[in-house]
Design an enzyme around this catalytic site. Structure first.
Site, PDB file in Angstrom:
ATOM      1  N   CYS A 194      77.617  58.992  37.889  1.00  0.00           N
ATOM      2  CA  CYS A 194      78.194  59.884  38.901  1.00  0.00           C
ATOM      3  C   CYS A 194      79.358  59.214  39.606  1.00  0.00           C
ATOM      4  O   CYS A 194      79.239  58.081  40.076  1.00  0.00           O
ATOM      5  CB  CYS A 194      77.122  60.245  39.924  1.00  0.00           C
ATOM      6  SG  CYS A 194      77.780  61.136  41.329  1.00  0.00           S
ATOM      7  N   CYS A 221      77.857  58.451  48.096  1.00  0.00           N
ATOM      8  CA  CYS A 221      76.919  59.523  48.422  1.00  0.00           C
ATOM      9  C   CYS A 221      75.534  58.982  48.751  1.00  0.00           C
ATOM     10  O   CYS A 221      75.071  58.020  48.156  1.00  0.00           O
ATOM     11  CB  CYS A 221      76.837  60.472  47.236  1.00  0.00           C
ATOM     12  SG  CYS A 221      75.653  61.798  47.457  1.00  0.00           S
ATOM     13  N   CYS A 248      71.498  59.917  45.855  1.00  0.00           N
ATOM     14  CA  CYS A 248      70.751  59.089  44.896  1.00  0.00           C
ATOM     15  C   CYS A 248      70.829  57.624  45.321  1.00  0.00           C
ATOM     16  O   CYS A 248      71.804  57.207  45.928  1.00  0.00           O
ATOM     17  CB  CYS A 248      71.370  59.172  43.496  1.00  0.00           C
ATOM     18  SG  CYS A 248      71.275  60.783  42.730  1.00  0.00           S
ATOM     19  N   CYS A 276      77.370  67.748  41.081  1.00  0.00           N
ATOM     20  CA  CYS A 276      76.292  66.800  41.370  1.00  0.00           C
ATOM     21  C   CYS A 276      75.425  66.721  40.126  1.00  0.00           C
ATOM     22  O   CYS A 276      74.984  67.742  39.602  1.00  0.00           O
ATOM     23  CB  CYS A 276      75.483  67.281  42.568  1.00  0.00           C
ATOM     24  SG  CYS A 276      73.923  66.402  42.754  1.00  0.00           S
ATOM     25  N   GLN A 311      58.582  73.600  45.055  1.00  0.00           N
ATOM     26  CA  GLN A 311      58.949  72.304  44.468  1.00  0.00           C
ATOM     27  C   GLN A 311      60.309  72.418  43.781  1.00  0.00           C
ATOM     28  O   GLN A 311      60.596  73.430  43.144  1.00  0.00           O
ATOM     29  CB  GLN A 311      57.896  71.867  43.440  1.00  0.00           C
ATOM     30  CG  GLN A 311      56.506  71.663  44.022  1.00  0.00           C
ATOM     31  CD  GLN A 311      56.360  70.364  44.802  1.00  0.00           C
ATOM     32  OE1 GLN A 311      57.303  69.592  44.955  1.00  0.00           O
ATOM     33  NE2 GLN A 311      55.170  70.142  45.328  1.00  0.00           N
ATOM     34  N   TYR A 370      47.650  73.081  52.875  1.00  0.00           N
ATOM     35  CA  TYR A 370      49.104  72.966  52.757  1.00  0.00           C
ATOM     36  C   TYR A 370      49.542  73.654  51.457  1.00  0.00           C
ATOM     37  O   TYR A 370      50.204  73.068  50.615  1.00  0.00           O
ATOM     38  CB  TYR A 370      49.553  71.492  52.758  1.00  0.00           C
ATOM     39  CG  TYR A 370      48.922  70.662  53.848  1.00  0.00           C
ATOM     40  CD1 TYR A 370      49.565  70.518  55.077  1.00  0.00           C
ATOM     41  CD2 TYR A 370      47.694  70.038  53.656  1.00  0.00           C
ATOM     42  CE1 TYR A 370      48.983  69.754  56.089  1.00  0.00           C
ATOM     43  CE2 TYR A 370      47.107  69.274  54.659  1.00  0.00           C
ATOM     44  CZ  TYR A 370      47.754  69.138  55.867  1.00  0.00           C
ATOM     45  OH  TYR A 370      47.176  68.383  56.853  1.00  0.00           O
ATOM     46  N   GLU A 409      48.195  77.535  55.029  1.00  0.00           N
ATOM     47  CA  GLU A 409      49.595  77.108  55.096  1.00  0.00           C
ATOM     48  C   GLU A 409      50.167  77.572  56.432  1.00  0.00           C
ATOM     49  O   GLU A 409      49.840  78.660  56.897  1.00  0.00           O
ATOM     50  CB  GLU A 409      50.333  77.746  53.898  1.00  0.00           C
ATOM     51  CG  GLU A 409      51.819  77.919  54.019  1.00  0.00           C
ATOM     52  CD  GLU A 409      52.596  76.606  54.089  1.00  0.00           C
ATOM     53  OE1 GLU A 409      52.309  75.686  53.300  1.00  0.00           O
ATOM     54  OE2 GLU A 409      53.480  76.527  54.952  1.00  0.00           O
ATOM     55  N   ASP A 432      48.076  68.762  49.988  1.00  0.00           N
ATOM     56  CA  ASP A 432      49.452  68.453  49.581  1.00  0.00           C
ATOM     57  C   ASP A 432      50.341  68.536  50.820  1.00  0.00           C
ATOM     58  O   ASP A 432      51.177  69.426  50.946  1.00  0.00           O
ATOM     59  CB  ASP A 432      49.888  69.472  48.511  1.00  0.00           C
ATOM     60  CG  ASP A 432      51.275  69.185  47.961  1.00  0.00           C
ATOM     61  OD1 ASP A 432      51.870  68.156  48.314  1.00  0.00           O
ATOM     62  OD2 ASP A 432      51.763  70.011  47.164  1.00  0.00           O
ATOM     63  N   CYS A 470      53.918  63.279  48.757  1.00  0.00           N
ATOM     64  CA  CYS A 470      55.307  62.871  48.529  1.00  0.00           C
ATOM     65  C   CYS A 470      55.619  61.617  49.332  1.00  0.00           C
ATOM     66  O   CYS A 470      56.776  61.217  49.439  1.00  0.00           O
ATOM     67  CB  CYS A 470      56.272  64.001  48.880  1.00  0.00           C
ATOM     68  SG  CYS A 470      56.046  64.625  50.544  1.00  0.00           S
TER      69      CYS A 470
HETATM   70  N1  SAH Z   1      51.268  72.829  47.727  1.00  0.00           N
HETATM   71  C1  SAH Z   1      52.523  73.506  47.882  1.00  0.00           C
HETATM   72  C2  SAH Z   1      53.292  73.113  49.142  1.00  0.00           C
HETATM   73  C3  SAH Z   1      53.417  71.645  49.419  1.00  0.00           C
HETATM   74  S1  SAH Z   1      54.640  71.228  50.629  1.00  0.00           S
HETATM   75  C4  SAH Z   1      53.380  73.325  46.652  1.00  0.00           C
HETATM   76  O1  SAH Z   1      53.128  72.446  45.822  1.00  0.00           O
HETATM   77  O2  SAH Z   1      54.339  74.090  46.478  1.00  0.00           O
HETATM   78  C5  SAH Z   1      53.744  71.098  52.098  1.00  0.00           C
HETATM   79  C6  SAH Z   1      53.467  72.421  52.773  1.00  0.00           C
HETATM   80  O3  SAH Z   1      52.734  72.157  53.959  1.00  0.00           O
HETATM   81  C7  SAH Z   1      54.692  73.201  53.202  1.00  0.00           C
HETATM   82  O4  SAH Z   1      54.617  74.496  52.676  1.00  0.00           O
HETATM   83  C8  SAH Z   1      54.602  73.226  54.743  1.00  0.00           C
HETATM   84  O5  SAH Z   1      55.076  74.434  55.297  1.00  0.00           O
HETATM   85  C9  SAH Z   1      53.120  73.087  54.956  1.00  0.00           C
HETATM   86  N2  SAH Z   1      52.660  72.512  56.245  1.00  0.00           N
HETATM   87  C10 SAH Z   1      53.257  71.587  57.019  1.00  0.00           C
HETATM   88  N3  SAH Z   1      52.471  71.267  58.050  1.00  0.00           N
HETATM   89  C11 SAH Z   1      51.333  72.004  57.940  1.00  0.00           C
HETATM   90  C12 SAH Z   1      50.132  72.112  58.697  1.00  0.00           C
HETATM   91  N4  SAH Z   1      49.936  71.374  59.799  1.00  0.00           N
HETATM   92  N5  SAH Z   1      49.185  72.958  58.262  1.00  0.00           N
HETATM   93  C13 SAH Z   1      49.370  73.702  57.153  1.00  0.00           C
HETATM   94  N6  SAH Z   1      50.479  73.650  56.403  1.00  0.00           N
HETATM   95  C14 SAH Z   1      51.453  72.807  56.782  1.00  0.00           C
END
Ligand code: SAH
Length: 454
Positions: free
Chosen positions: A74, A80, A83, A162, A286, A315, A336, A384, A411
């Site tokens: 790149c 930048c 990355c 990009c 994602q 989540y 969520e 998650d 993550c």
């Molecule tokens: N499992 C999903 C989203 C993961 S990202 C996937 O793989 O697509 C994390 C998510 O947690 C986001 O959608 C965010 O809005 C949510 N989030 C953040 N804080 C939270 C909380 N305190 N309770 C519930 N959800 C929450």
């Protein structure tokens, strides 16, 4: 007397790589971090910052190169901030990401029995981002500039392309830049909190090619909206949605809380492992679809479902993990915090014929308590969370609910380690797989299998 002096040039051997991708040099045990230097290289570096416990250097010359050094393809890489690892071969990036997880869990967390698999990489690790978020600004000469931020700053680097972004979105980006220029739309100025257009956000369905374009504006309406819509949709036939996101706050957050549709649908569609999803602009999705499918397959494997289980997906976003599990479970509950994402999740469950699902909007920490009061007893819980990890009260309730297995997708492995340590009395971490969702950046995604022992 300090071991190094600012602005002086030194020579040394790089002994390690930090999780931010900086080479580590030690002078009499004083560490100096040098971006873009690799382990085992002998380099010349200029000291640019001397703190009490560590310093920072700038790479001047590589005297002996690492066998893993790669030529960054790149042209913006040196400036930048998007990355950090293009100078490291892809294979070595995967090793480095696994090593980071090993350092955290085996060394720091002393969980030496945990099996940590090799990082699952991409066959072609370029142009993988299905989502673009580009700030809009002005050059000194008053021209429009669009691109990513310079490292550790909010200075926009004007960019034509990009290499990690979907290439068609690069094309649309260049076209929109010309439209903004032609219709004289005023970019937003962060310092002065003035001007209109803040960001262009795009989202694309990997399998459907649906393209959504969102104009994030410091106001309510976009001038010349009908001309812009016509020009864009005539040029790019895959555009299925154009939206305005109203964002008047003085903040770094990219999107505001409200949006409306100018053209087409309110959402895009995509499929993950043959399940279809509707994804609206405020919902999380994602950014790397091919890797997400691998990630979810591992999560489903770790859940070891037989058809009779009650599963909680905390989540849950638009219900992606919940629906990946639904065909093999008795019932799946999802929670969520973003209400729009829960609306998506409910529609997605209906669309794919999963009547054995319940989705609730609210914080995971509150809703899991409600479920406990209702007497719901999960066999498997998937979590998650965002980078900050789970709330402590969520972990406490989770322990009381005592599911047989917890599948933890993360993550940010440091907060994942912290949360798993909080479960340690009752649970054992069995195995983990890092999945490379963000090639050429230092971000690491992991999925962990945690088993109840008590
Ligand atoms: N499992 C999903 C989203 C993961 S990202 C996937 O793989 O697509 C994390 C998510 O947690 C986001 O959608 C965010 O809005 C949510 N989030 C953040 N804080 C939270 C909380 N305190 N309770 C519930 N959800 C929450």
């Amino acid at each position: 007397m300090a071991v190094v002096e600012k602005n002086q040039i030194y020579e040394g051997r790089v002994v390690d790589l930090t999780h931010e991708g900086h080479g580590v040099i030690k002078r009499e045990r004083y560490p100096i971090f040098v971006p873009q230097a690799l382990t085992d290289e002998i380099i010349r570096y200029k000291v640019i910052k001397v703190n009490k416990k560590f310093g920072f250097g700038k790479l001047v010359e590589v005297i002996k190169e690492s066998e893993h050094r790669a030529v960054p393809p790149c042209e913006y890489y040196q400036k930048c901030g998007g990355c950090q690892l293009q100078h490291l071969s892809y294979h070595a990036q995967l090793d480095m990401k696994r090593e980071q997880v090993v350092n955290l869990f085996h060394r720091k967390g002393k969980m030496t029995d945990v099996k940590i698999h090799q990082t699952i990489g991409m066959a072609d690790p370029w142009h993988y981002r299905n989502k673009t978020q580009i700030p809009v600004g002005k050059t000194k000469e008053d021209d429009i500039k669009m691109g990513f931020y310079r490292q550790r700053s909010h200075d926009i680097i004007d960019m034509e392309t990009c290499l990690i972004q979907d290439d068609r979105q690069n094309e649309v980006m260049r076209y929109i830049k010309k439209l903004i220029h032609d219709y004289r739309i005023e970019p937003y100025n962060e310092q002065q909190h003035r001007g209109l257009l803040r960001h262009i956000v795009m989202r694309k369905g990997y399998y459907t090619d649906d393209l959504m374009i969102i104009f994030v504006i410091n106001g309510k309406t976009l001038p010349y909206a009908s001309e812009i819509i016509q020009s864009l949709t005539q040029t790019f036939s895959e555009i299925s949605s154009i939206k305005i996101n109203c964002h008047r706050e003085k903040t770094n957050v990219i999107m505001g809380a409200t949006s409306y549709t100018l053209y087409g649908k309110d959402y895009i569609e995509d499929t993950l492992n043959d399940i279809c999803f509707e994804i609206s602009d405020l919902s999380f999705y994602q950014i790397n679809v091919t890797q997400t499918q691998k990630l979810y397959n591992i999560a489903v494997n770790y859940a070891q479902l037989t058809g009779s289980e009650i599963v909680l997906d905390a989540y849950c976003g638009i219900g992606t993990i919940a629906l990946a599990m639904a065909s093999q479970a008795n019932h799946v509950y999802g929670v969520e915090v973003v209400p729009e994402a829960i609306e998506d999740a409910k529609r997605n469950a209906l669309r794919n014929g999963y009547a054995n699902t319940t989705f609730v909007a609210g914080t995971a920490e509150q809703v899991i308590l409600d479920w406990q009061r209702q007497g719901i007893q999960p066999d498997v819980v998937t979590v998650d969370p965002p980078r900050k990890g789970c709330d402590i009260t969520f972990i406490e309730t989770l322990k009381e609910l005592a599911p047989e297995r917890i599948v933890y997708v993360s993550c940010n492995p440091s907060t994942q380690l912290r949360d798993i340590q909080l479960l340690e009395d009752d649970y054992q971490l069995i195995e983990m797989t890092p999945v490379d969702m963000f090639p050429h950046t230092t971000h690491v995604e992991t999925v962990a299998l945690i088993q109840r022992v008590k």
